[in-house]
Design a protein around this motif. Structure first.
Motif, mmCIF file in Angstrom:
data_model
loop_
_atom_site.group_PDB
_atom_site.id
_atom_site.type_symbol
_atom_site.label_atom_id
_atom_site.label_comp_id
_atom_site.label_asym_id
_atom_site.label_seq_id
_atom_site.Cartn_x
_atom_site.Cartn_y
_atom_site.Cartn_z
ATOM 1 N N PHE A 37 10.054 -2.903 5.831
ATOM 2 C CA PHE A 37 10.629 -4.222 6.085
ATOM 3 C C PHE A 37 10.995 -4.755 4.701
ATOM 4 C CE2 PHE A 37 7.760 -3.822 9.785
ATOM 5 C CZ PHE A 37 8.684 -4.014 10.801
ATOM 6 N N LYS A 40 8.724 -3.908 1.816
ATOM 7 C CA LYS A 40 7.360 -3.660 2.315
ATOM 8 C C LYS A 40 7.325 -2.360 3.129
ATOM 9 C CE LYS A 40 3.296 -4.082 4.028
ATOM 10 N NZ LYS A 40 2.097 -3.932 3.277
ATOM 11 N N ALA A 42 5.840 -0.423 5.729
ATOM 12 C CA ALA A 42 4.941 -0.725 6.861
ATOM 13 C C ALA A 42 4.390 0.545 7.495
ATOM 14 C CB ALA A 42 5.673 -1.554 7.909
ATOM 15 N N ASN A 62 -5.859 -5.079 10.480
ATOM 16 C CA ASN A 62 -4.651 -5.903 10.582
ATOM 17 C C ASN A 62 -3.639 -5.463 9.534
ATOM 18 O OD1 ASN A 62 -6.780 -8.674 11.225
ATOM 19 N ND2 ASN A 62 -5.493 -7.639 12.696
ATOM 20 N N GLY A 63 -2.398 -5.335 9.965
ATOM 21 C CA GLY A 63 -1.323 -5.001 9.033
ATOM 22 C C GLY A 63 -1.224 -3.518 8.706
ATOM 23 N N ALA A 64 -1.981 -2.673 9.414
ATOM 24 C CA ALA A 64 -2.002 -1.238 9.094
ATOM 25 C C ALA A 64 -0.712 -0.529 9.491
ATOM 26 C CB ALA A 64 -3.185 -0.568 9.774
ATOM 27 N N GLY A 65 0.003 -1.089 10.461
ATOM 28 C CA GLY A 65 1.249 -0.457 10.902
ATOM 29 C C GLY A 65 1.209 0.037 12.342
ATOM 30 N N LYS A 66 0.215 -0.397 13.114
ATOM 31 C CA LYS A 66 0.068 0.063 14.500
ATOM 32 C C LYS A 66 1.228 -0.424 15.368
ATOM 33 C CE LYS A 66 -3.886 -2.098 14.894
ATOM 34 N NZ LYS A 66 -4.024 -2.736 13.560
ATOM 35 N N THR A 67 1.439 -1.747 15.344
ATOM 36 C CA THR A 67 2.497 -2.312 16.190
ATOM 37 C C THR A 67 3.856 -1.755 15.780
ATOM 38 O OG1 THR A 67 1.237 -4.321 16.566
ATOM 39 C CG2 THR A 67 3.615 -4.484 16.877
ATOM 40 N N THR A 68 4.093 -1.644 14.481
ATOM 41 C CA THR A 68 5.378 -1.121 14.001
ATOM 42 C C THR A 68 5.596 0.293 14.541
ATOM 43 O OG1 THR A 68 5.093 -2.449 12.006
ATOM 44 C CG2 THR A 68 6.761 -0.730 11.924
ATOM 45 N N GLU A 189 -2.978 -3.046 21.587
ATOM 46 C CA GLU A 189 -4.188 -3.876 21.649
ATOM 47 C C GLU A 189 -4.521 -4.338 23.076
ATOM 48 O OE1 GLU A 189 -5.974 -5.136 18.817
ATOM 49 O OE2 GLU A 189 -4.618 -4.677 17.160
HETATM 50 N N1 ATP Z 1 9.269 -8.023 11.463
HETATM 51 C C1 ATP Z 1 8.637 -7.874 10.304
HETATM 52 N N2 ATP Z 1 9.158 -8.321 9.155
HETATM 53 C C2 ATP Z 1 8.519 -8.128 7.972
HETATM 54 N N3 ATP Z 1 7.337 -7.508 7.843
HETATM 55 C C3 ATP Z 1 6.746 -7.047 8.962
HETATM 56 C C4 ATP Z 1 7.370 -7.208 10.249
HETATM 57 N N4 ATP Z 1 6.555 -6.645 11.175
HETATM 58 C C5 ATP Z 1 5.492 -6.169 10.502
HETATM 59 N N5 ATP Z 1 5.602 -6.404 9.183
HETATM 60 C C6 ATP Z 1 4.645 -5.985 8.125
HETATM 61 O O1 ATP Z 1 4.423 -4.599 8.273
HETATM 62 C C7 ATP Z 1 3.042 -4.289 8.113
HETATM 63 C C8 ATP Z 1 2.518 -3.611 9.371
HETATM 64 O O2 ATP Z 1 2.512 -4.582 10.416
HETATM 65 P P1 ATP Z 1 2.056 -4.231 11.900
HETATM 66 O O3 ATP Z 1 2.340 -5.430 12.725
HETATM 67 O O4 ATP Z 1 2.684 -2.958 12.306
HETATM 68 O O5 ATP Z 1 0.502 -4.017 11.717
HETATM 69 P P2 ATP Z 1 -0.631 -3.871 12.809
HETATM 70 O O6 ATP Z 1 -1.419 -2.665 12.436
HETATM 71 O O7 ATP Z 1 -0.044 -3.924 14.171
HETATM 72 O O8 ATP Z 1 -1.517 -5.174 12.541
HETATM 73 P P3 ATP Z 1 -2.333 -6.109 13.570
HETATM 74 O O9 ATP Z 1 -3.687 -5.463 13.760
HETATM 75 O O10 ATP Z 1 -2.452 -7.401 12.829
HETATM 76 O O11 ATP Z 1 -1.564 -6.237 14.831
HETATM 77 C C9 ATP Z 1 2.367 -5.608 7.778
HETATM 78 O O12 ATP Z 1 2.253 -5.707 6.391
HETATM 79 C C10 ATP Z 1 3.299 -6.645 8.338
HETATM 80 O O13 ATP Z 1 3.198 -7.847 7.600
#
Ligand code: ATP
Ligand code: MG
Length: 340
Positions: A37, A40, A42, A62-68, A189
């Motif tokens: 991103f 960043k 991700a 949190n922020g590990a990249g799971k949702t991405t 989640e």
């Molecule tokens: N749309 C976006 N724009 C900019 N940065 C993003 C975006 N989506 C995610 N990120 C960044 O990418 C990284 C991974 O985010 P992601 O949401 O995939 O983490 P996660 O493992 O799902 O976290 P969580 O447990 O909080 O849901 C984080 O640093 C987040 O801030």
């Protein structure tokens, strides 16, 4: 002590496929997946392979990249590079919509915060999505009935969404992604915010889905929430998979070492210096007034360590040892930063 549910054994199956050999049994193949991103990073060079009926727990803080990762697999977000193959279809963006359409028909994605329409009835909500999935109108009553049944919420069909509990809404989100009978479910989640009872029920539903032949990826930042129903675990941190194991192997990690907690009365700094270079000691940290560490040896070797400490005039007031839980194993690979 980790409790390994004997029932879970039914979920477990060996995973011996060589990492780089493409197997005809694989249903999801991810190689070198990378997503930025802006600047960043991700998702960073992520790789894993799943076979049909795997229930894969993607665990990370949190922020590990799971949702991405899940959103890329669900084709909602574009990858920057790397290979993704879903049920034989490579994820490509420059072949018109063909690849995306095929993948979308194979996948049901439940986001972490499903957008719900509170003033609809449950049945109306599902009807709306059945249309969105282009399911033949004649089939709507049947697919909706089946999805409600699998999610265990048949009796909620005529209830307004607004009054439902979080657990019930979660199940409704699950019913929605079952409408088009996808082979693969991506659940972001799903156990978050559920009470213990709802979590047990979720586990039963997931087991049922697996029996029906579904392959499932579930993300969570709490291993304990999902360890009951996963047969494979990937620990993700800073966009990378730092550990990829089948559940059996991960459970075996819990018997490889002992977590020790020592209260030192005299010569605390000397004790820390001594332990920090002791070969079988890992992850040494101050835990309030205590020194906490993982000991990678036998009980006899641990007794030997204590003996040497006493000989060095380090006064030990108390000494506790315990077997690690799966959660501890997870922490070992992620957040706990050792003393350097
Ligand atoms: N749309 C976006 N724009 C900019 N940065 C993003 C975006 N989506 C995610 N990120 C960044 O990418 C990284 C991974 O985010 P992601 O949401 O995939 O983490 P996660 O493992 O799902 O976290 P969580 O447990 O909080 O849901 C984080 O640093 C987040 O801030
Ligand atoms: Mg997330």
């Amino acid at each position: 002590m980790a409790y390994i549910d004997p029932e879970k054994a039914a979920l477990d199956k060996p995973y011996n496929e060589p990492f780089d050999e493409q197997s005809s049994k694989e249903i999801i193949r991810v190689r070198g997946l990378t997503k930025y991103f802006d600047s960043k990073l991700a998702v960073n060079d992520l790789s894993f392979t799943l076979e049909p009926q795997d229930v894969f727990g993607l665990i990370g803080p949190n922020g590990a990249g799971k949702t991405t990762t899940l959103r890329i697999l669900a084709t909602i977000l574009r990858k920057d590079s790397g290979e993704v193959v879903i049920d034989g279809t490579p994820l490509e963006y420059d072949t018109g919509m063909e690849s995306l359409r095929k993948i979308r028909s194979t996948i049901g994605f439940m986001p972490d915060f499903p957008g719900l329409y509170d003033d609809l009835l449950v049945s109306e909500y599902l009807e709306f999505y059945a249309r969105a999935y282009y399911i033949d109108e004649k089939m709507h009553p049947f697919v909706i009935k089946e999805a409600l049944e699998i999610a265990g919420i048949t009796e909620l069909a005529n209830r307004e969404i607004e009054g439902l509990s979080r657990g019930m809404k979660q199940r409704m989100g699950l019913a929605r992604i079952l409408l088009h009978d996808p082979k693969i479910l991506l659940l972001d989640e799903p156990a978050a915010g559920l009470d213990p009872r709802a979590r047990v029920e979720l586990r039963e539903i997931i087991k049922g889905l697996r029996k029906k032949g579904k392959t499932i990826i579930i993300s969570s930042h709490i291993l304990e929430d999902i360890e009951d129903f996963c047969n494979r675990i990937g620990i993700i941190e800073d966009g990378r998979i730092v550990k990829l194991e089948d559940m059996d192997t991960l459970a075996k990690e819990t018997i490889k070492y002992t977590i020790c907690k020592v209260t030192i009365l005299k010569n605390r700094e000397q004790a820390k210096d001594f332990l920090s270079v002791y070969p079988q000691v890992q992850n040494l940290v101050w835990d309030e007034e205590n020194l906490r560490f993982d000991f990678m040896g036998s009980d006899e070797e641990l007794a030997q360590l204590l003996k040497i400490m006493v000989q060095k005039d380090i006064e030990v007031l108390s000494f506790n040892k315990e077997r690690p839980s799966l959660e501890d194993v997870y922490m070992k690979f992620t957040e706990r930063k050792p003393i350097t």
